[in-house]
Design a protein around this motif. Sequence first.
Motif, PDB file in Angstrom:
ATOM      1  N   GLY A   6       0.803  -2.785 -12.063  1.00  0.00           N
ATOM      2  CA  GLY A   6       0.012  -1.758 -12.712  1.00  0.00           C
ATOM      3  C   GLY A   6      -1.410  -1.625 -12.193  1.00  0.00           C
ATOM      4  N   LYS A   7      -1.779  -2.440 -11.219  1.00  0.00           N
ATOM      5  CA  LYS A   7      -3.127  -2.406 -10.654  1.00  0.00           C
ATOM      6  C   LYS A   7      -3.139  -1.576  -9.373  1.00  0.00           C
ATOM      7  N   VAL A   8      -4.317  -1.065  -9.029  1.00  0.00           N
ATOM      8  CA  VAL A   8      -4.517  -0.306  -7.790  1.00  0.00           C
ATOM      9  C   VAL A   8      -5.559  -1.037  -6.957  1.00  0.00           C
ATOM     10  N   HIS A  25      -0.045  -9.258   0.546  1.00  0.00           N
ATOM     11  CA  HIS A  25      -0.007 -10.124  -0.637  1.00  0.00           C
ATOM     12  C   HIS A  25      -0.124  -9.307  -1.924  1.00  0.00           C
ATOM     13  N   PHE A  26      -1.048  -8.351  -1.940  1.00  0.00           N
ATOM     14  CA  PHE A  26      -1.217  -7.530  -3.137  1.00  0.00           C
ATOM     15  C   PHE A  26       0.043  -6.747  -3.457  1.00  0.00           C
ATOM     16  N   VAL A  27       0.699  -6.186  -2.443  1.00  0.00           N
ATOM     17  CA  VAL A  27       1.953  -5.459  -2.670  1.00  0.00           C
ATOM     18  C   VAL A  27       3.016  -6.414  -3.206  1.00  0.00           C
ATOM     19  N   ARG A  32      -0.266  -1.260  -6.373  1.00  0.00           N
ATOM     20  CA  ARG A  32      -0.211  -0.051  -5.539  1.00  0.00           C
ATOM     21  C   ARG A  32      -1.414  -0.174  -4.611  1.00  0.00           C
ATOM     22  N   VAL A  33      -1.180  -0.161  -3.314  1.00  0.00           N
ATOM     23  CA  VAL A  33      -2.228  -0.471  -2.349  1.00  0.00           C
ATOM     24  C   VAL A  33      -2.520   0.717  -1.442  1.00  0.00           C
ATOM     25  N   PHE A  34      -3.796   1.028  -1.322  1.00  0.00           N
ATOM     26  CA  PHE A  34      -4.292   2.021  -0.380  1.00  0.00           C
ATOM     27  C   PHE A  34      -5.027   1.255   0.711  1.00  0.00           C
ATOM     28  N   VAL A  35      -4.585   1.405   1.950  1.00  0.00           N
ATOM     29  CA  VAL A  35      -5.264   0.749   3.064  1.00  0.00           C
ATOM     30  C   VAL A  35      -5.942   1.807   3.920  1.00  0.00           C
ATOM     31  N   GLY A  52       6.659  -1.434   0.621  1.00  0.00           N
ATOM     32  CA  GLY A  52       6.362  -1.321  -0.800  1.00  0.00           C
ATOM     33  C   GLY A  52       5.579  -0.082  -1.170  1.00  0.00           C
ATOM     34  N   ASN A  53       4.710  -0.232  -2.102  1.00  0.00           N
ATOM     35  CA  ASN A  53       3.945   0.858  -2.695  1.00  0.00           C
ATOM     36  C   ASN A  53       2.596   0.977  -1.989  1.00  0.00           C
ATOM     37  N   THR A  54       2.628   1.396  -0.708  1.00  0.00           N
ATOM     38  CA  THR A  54       1.428   1.423   0.129  1.00  0.00           C
ATOM     39  C   THR A  54       1.162   2.827   0.655  1.00  0.00           C
ATOM     40  N   VAL A  55      -0.113   3.214   0.662  1.00  0.00           N
ATOM     41  CA  VAL A  55      -0.544   4.494   1.210  1.00  0.00           C
ATOM     42  C   VAL A  55      -1.621   4.213   2.241  1.00  0.00           C
ATOM     43  N   GLY A  56      -1.504   4.844   3.417  1.00  0.00           N
ATOM     44  CA  GLY A  56      -2.524   4.706   4.445  1.00  0.00           C
ATOM     45  C   GLY A  56      -3.461   5.898   4.433  1.00  0.00           C
TER      46      GLY A  56
END
Length: 76
Positions: A6-8, A25-27, A32-35, A52-56
């Motif tokens: 539930g964290k971003v 690691h966060f994923v 939900r990770v934005f790199v 996973g739940n990653t957006v570039g």
Amino acid sequence: MGKLNGKVAVITGGSSGIGLGVAKHFVSEGARVFVTGRNQVALDLAVTEIGGNTVGIRADSAVLADIDQIYATVLA
């Protein structure tokens, strides 16, 4: 259930090195990770590698307009 469900997270420089490791690691912990990164090709490869739940987001953290774009993307 991961510690970050539930964290971003926004990770600048997430297409290589420590940033890439942190994003993975966060994923794995459910975030939900934005790199961000300056090189689109490296960023695309990193997003695929992280999975996973990653957006570039192609952005240079030294450019104020790019920071505004990061904020707008994460907010949306």
